[in-house]
Design a protein around this motif. Structure first.
Motif, short mmCIF file in Angstrom:
data_model
loop_
_atom_site.label_atom_id
_atom_site.label_comp_id
_atom_site.label_asym_id
_atom_site.label_seq_id
_atom_site.Cartn_x
_atom_site.Cartn_y
_atom_site.Cartn_z
N UNK A 58 0.82 -1.22 0.00
CA UNK A 58 0.00 0.00 0.00
C UNK A 58 0.85 1.26 0.00
N UNK A 59 2.16 1.12 -0.25
CA UNK A 59 3.06 2.26 -0.23
C UNK A 59 3.55 2.57 -1.64
N UNK A 60 4.47 3.50 -1.75
CA UNK A 60 5.05 3.78 -3.06
C UNK A 60 5.89 2.60 -3.51
N UNK A 61 6.11 2.50 -4.81
CA UNK A 61 6.83 1.34 -5.33
C UNK A 61 8.26 1.29 -4.83
N UNK A 62 8.92 2.45 -4.68
CA UNK A 62 10.30 2.46 -4.18
C UNK A 62 10.36 1.95 -2.73
N UNK A 63 9.43 2.43 -1.92
CA UNK A 63 9.38 1.97 -0.53
C UNK A 63 9.05 0.49 -0.46
#
Length: 371
Positions: free
Chosen positions: A250-255
């Protein structure tokens, strides 16, 4: 009749079956004859007619059957259960006002009362009180059979001793030992050196301290499919994969990529519209990818999952409900996989004092045989 050893616990899913499997293998290796049973079955592969048990095949609990098959035991070495823990059977007991230990104990004694110079290993119900309505609680069986009892106890912290003290009060001299289970691996050494002597001073014979195992708490992809009522979009032949951890995309793709790299044998739950997260998860240690919400995944994702042999599941639940179902599954599934059995063997052998255990049971270790 032989001797009777009961393996019990203060709460369900404490690791009894894994311990039974491990100790049964050690007893066989010491040339001891054994029989296995679970007086109150909790898992059966067939439907039971509660009006007439006699019309059914013997009630062999699934855990008992799995352990028997793993150890190469014969059907004669598997002791049938007396009842099945289920609302329908409890309703029948209450309707008949049949809530006593007499009839159940008499039938069990009859089944055990055959020429046998070995050890009957009986796995008790999930907690100290479970099975009372059937007359098959741990205390009733221990007293009625004059059985030795070993408790496998989930250990969190020193407050966990309360349940052990209550068990000691109920079981009295029948309680011959305890095994602390699911201990934080970093705490095992400190617990053995500082806390175990205190428990011994309280009258507990500590026979083992076993660390928490992500593998033994794991669940197969197939079990998640069943619990989630999921559709398998690809790799249906890979449902035997073991899931040890859960991640939510549910976070950004990098995270997400950074987070996924730190996890192993994951089930990743994410929205059906998060293709970026889905593709990132497939490149990590992911055992299955679970898509929630409306919409269908891109063909690109399905093709990549097929290439990497990662099962792709679609559920009708929202993400929160899906996560709740999966979290409930961890640590609450049966010991029915060969990889778990192999680990249970090693766990008991490495973390239990087998010489003390055998001495407690009045057994002299003999020359081991192949098992």
């Amino acid at each position: 009749m032989g001797r009777t050893l009961m393996i019990g616990s203060c709460e369900p899913f404490s690791g009894k079956s894994a311990f039974v499997l491990g100790i049964a293998r050690q007893l066989l290796a010491a040339n001891q004859e054994i029989r296995l049973g679970k007086p109150l079955a909790t898992s059966l592969e067939f439907e039971v007619d509660y009006e007439d048990f006699s019309s059914e095949k013997p009630l062999i609990d699934d855990d008992v059957r799995f352990i028997g098959e793993t150890l190469g035991l014969s059907e004669q070495q598997l002791i049938p259960s007396l009842a099945h823990l289920a609302p329908a059977s409890a309703d029948q007991r209450l309707a008949n006002s049949d809530v006593n230990a007499g009839s159940s104990l008499d039938l069990l004694r009859e089944r055990l009362d055959i020429p046998f110079d070995g050890i009957n290993i009986l796995e008790a119900a999930g907690s100290l009180h479970e099975g009372l309505v059937y007359g098959l609680s741990l205390g009733q069986l221990a007293r009625g059979l004059n059985a030795q009892v070993i408790l496998v106890h989930l250990w969190q912290d020193s407050c966990s001793v309360d349940a052990l003290l209550a068990a000691k009060e109920q079981l009295g001299d029948n309680l011959v030992g305890i095994v602390l289970n699911a201990v934080n691996p970093d705490d095992v050494q400190a617990l053995q050196s500082s806390l175990v002597p205190s428990l011994e001073a309280l009258g507990f014979r500590v026979l083992g301290v076993m660390p928490r195992s992500p593998l033994l708490r794991s669940v197969t992809v197939g079990e998640l499919v069943r619990r989630l009522e999921a559709r398998i979009l690809c790799c249906s032949e890979r449902v035997e994969l073991m899931v040890e951890t859960l991640s939510i995309g549910a976070m950004s793709v990098n995270s997400a990529m950074e987070f996924f790299r730190k996890r192993r044998n994951m089930a990743v739950v994410t929205g059906a519209d998060r293709t970026d997260i889905q593709l990132a998860a497939l490149e990590a240690s992911t055992q299955c990818l679970i898509l929630t919400g409306a919409g269908e995944p891109l063909l690109q994702l399905i093709h990549r999952a097929e290439e990497l042999e990662v099962p792709l599941l679609k559920v009708d639940h929202d993400t929160l409900s899906t996560v709740e179902v999966i979290e409930q599954a961890f640590g609450h599934v049966r010991l029915h996989e060969a990889v778990k059995a192999s680990y249970a063997f090693r766990l008991v052998e490495e973390h239990c004092d087998l010489n003390r255990l055998f001495s407690t049971l009045g057994i002299l270790s003999k020359s081991p045989k192949h098992c």
